[in-house]
Design a protein around this motif. Structure first.
Motif, mmCIF file in Angstrom:
data_model
loop_
_atom_site.group_PDB
_atom_site.id
_atom_site.type_symbol
_atom_site.label_atom_id
_atom_site.label_comp_id
_atom_site.label_asym_id
_atom_site.label_seq_id
_atom_site.Cartn_x
_atom_site.Cartn_y
_atom_site.Cartn_z
ATOM 1 N N LYS A 4 0.835 -1.195 0.000
ATOM 2 C CA LYS A 4 0.000 0.000 0.000
ATOM 3 C C LYS A 4 0.871 1.247 0.000
ATOM 4 O O LYS A 4 0.644 2.193 -0.755
ATOM 5 N N LYS A 5 1.901 1.260 0.840
ATOM 6 C CA LYS A 5 2.802 2.409 0.879
ATOM 7 C C LYS A 5 3.621 2.484 -0.404
ATOM 8 O O LYS A 5 3.864 3.540 -0.945
ATOM 9 N N MET A 6 4.090 1.316 -0.866
ATOM 10 C CA MET A 6 4.988 1.317 -2.000
ATOM 11 C C MET A 6 4.314 1.878 -3.256
ATOM 12 O O MET A 6 4.939 2.523 -4.065
ATOM 13 N N TYR A 10 6.422 6.509 -2.197
ATOM 14 C CA TYR A 10 7.399 6.840 -1.174
ATOM 15 C C TYR A 10 7.695 5.593 -0.362
ATOM 16 O O TYR A 10 7.043 4.554 -0.515
ATOM 17 N N MET A 11 8.702 5.701 0.522
ATOM 18 C CA MET A 11 9.172 4.540 1.273
ATOM 19 C C MET A 11 9.452 4.918 2.716
ATOM 20 O O MET A 11 9.647 6.089 3.037
ATOM 21 N N LYS A 12 9.496 3.887 3.540
ATOM 22 C CA LYS A 12 10.071 4.018 4.864
ATOM 23 C C LYS A 12 11.357 3.199 4.894
ATOM 24 O O LYS A 12 11.363 2.022 4.536
ATOM 25 N N ILE A 13 12.448 3.862 5.296
ATOM 26 C CA ILE A 13 13.769 3.231 5.269
ATOM 27 C C ILE A 13 14.312 3.151 6.687
ATOM 28 O O ILE A 13 14.433 4.173 7.385
ATOM 29 N N LEU A 14 14.638 1.946 7.121
ATOM 30 C CA LEU A 14 15.290 1.731 8.410
ATOM 31 C C LEU A 14 16.789 1.933 8.232
ATOM 32 O O LEU A 14 17.414 1.252 7.413
ATOM 33 N N GLU A 274 8.690 10.478 1.920
ATOM 34 C CA GLU A 274 7.703 11.454 1.450
ATOM 35 C C GLU A 274 7.892 12.785 2.166
ATOM 36 O O GLU A 274 7.901 13.856 1.545
ATOM 37 N N THR A 275 8.060 12.739 3.489
ATOM 38 C CA THR A 275 8.178 13.960 4.286
ATOM 39 C C THR A 275 9.614 14.312 4.625
ATOM 40 O O THR A 275 9.891 15.429 5.066
ATOM 41 N N MET A 276 10.545 13.352 4.451
ATOM 42 C CA MET A 276 11.943 13.466 4.866
ATOM 43 C C MET A 276 12.058 13.665 6.380
ATOM 44 O O MET A 276 13.048 14.185 6.876
ATOM 45 N N GLU A 277 11.040 13.238 7.100
ATOM 46 C CA GLU A 277 11.087 13.237 8.554
ATOM 47 C C GLU A 277 11.577 11.871 9.037
ATOM 48 O O GLU A 277 11.408 10.858 8.353
ATOM 49 N N THR A 278 12.178 11.853 10.235
ATOM 50 C CA THR A 278 12.692 10.598 10.781
ATOM 51 C C THR A 278 12.091 10.321 12.144
ATOM 52 O O THR A 278 11.615 11.222 12.847
#
Length: 283
Positions: A4-6, A10-14, A274-278
């Motif tokens: 769904k996110k992909m 955008y992505m979430k990166i660990l 997407e937001t460049m927030e961590t």
């Protein structure tokens, strides 16, 4: 992966930095490091993980190639089947292994998306740039190695026209444009005499003096028009974030128990592209 996110672009990166797995430490620190990684890969929600260098503390393995391979696999086994990328730090190849041999082990894992020393991944409309920032400078004028101008120009050609996120181990020297010496040593370790300049906006903590190369080869200036962020490790107890030349600078703290800040808790970051927030995560 979270489809769904992909499909959303955008992505979430660990981000895992400075694990420094080694055998010349007590068993608790080794096991605690591995447990933290297993928990992260087993319980956190992300699409890709990035090992940001110094995965293994190479100097422990100068004469022990088989133990290096064993300990490297022990760390990589924690990833399960989740995709991961790797970029070199300054300690990974201070051992009996060459970088090519280390990459051969890493790419023996089906979930590795690592392509070499300097490479680009295009994943779900995101351009991810991985740069080997080297180890130690061969000559006078700097202690740590520099990213060479030919490398900078080559990767610029690969990402030109895009807004990429760059991952490398050692921070760029431009960090000294926005920090200054202060008059007293500060917590922790009573070793930090540096702070961000008055009025400069940042988040997180500058707990130790950054350790970039002493020579600036223009990496940030050259790549800035094509970057939306640069992600660094190397300085184990810093976790600040700021903008330099329009590029978000993301400093990640150590993710292993084997570094000099022990017994501080190891941490990781999850980056939302997407937001460049961590999000800072205790492991």
């Amino acid at each position: 992966m979270n489809t769904k996110k992909m499909t959303g672009g955008y992505m979430k990166i660990l981000i895992i930095a400075d694990v420094h797995q080694r055998f010349k430490v007590n068993a608790f620190r080794r096991k605690r490091t591995l447990r933290g990684l297993r928990n992260a890969f087993g319980n956190l929600d992300f699409d890709l993980s990035v090992f940001l260098g110094d995965l293994i503390h190479g100097p422990d393995y100068r004469d022990n190639k088989s133990r290096y391979v064993s300990d490297l696999k022990e760390v990589l086994d924690t990833t399960g089947n989740k995709p991961f990328a790797f970029v070199f730090g300054n300690h990974d190849d201070e051992c009996a292994m060459t970088k090519d041999e280390i990459l051969e082990v890493i790419n023996g894992y089906k979930n590795s998306v690592t392509k070499g020393k300097d490479y680009v991944l295009n994943m779900n409309n995101e351009t991810l740039l991985f740069i080997d920032s080297g180890s130690y400078y061969d000559g006078e004028g700097s202690f740590y190695d520099t990213v060479k101008e030919d490398t900078i120009l080559r990767v610029r050609e690969q990402i030109e026209g895009k807004k990429a996120i760059a991952f490398q181990h050692i921070i760029v020297p431009d960090i000294f444009d926005v920090i200054e010496k202060c008059g007293k040593k500060t917590f922790p370790l009573k070793k930090n005499r540096w702070r961000f300049k008055q009025g400069f906006e940042f988040t997180g903590n500058l707990r130790e003096k950054p350790c970039p190369p002493d020579i600036n080869t223009g990496e940030l200036k050259t790549l800035a028009p094509f970057l939306k962020g640069m992600v660094f490790g190397h300085d184990h107890i810093n976790d600040f974030e700021c903008f330099i030349d329009g590029v978000k600078i993301i400093q990640c703290p150590a993710s292993g128990m084997n570094c000099y800040e022990y017994p501080r808790f190891p941490k990781a970051k999850i980056l939302d592209t997407e937001t460049m927030e961590t999000q800072l995560i205790k492991l």
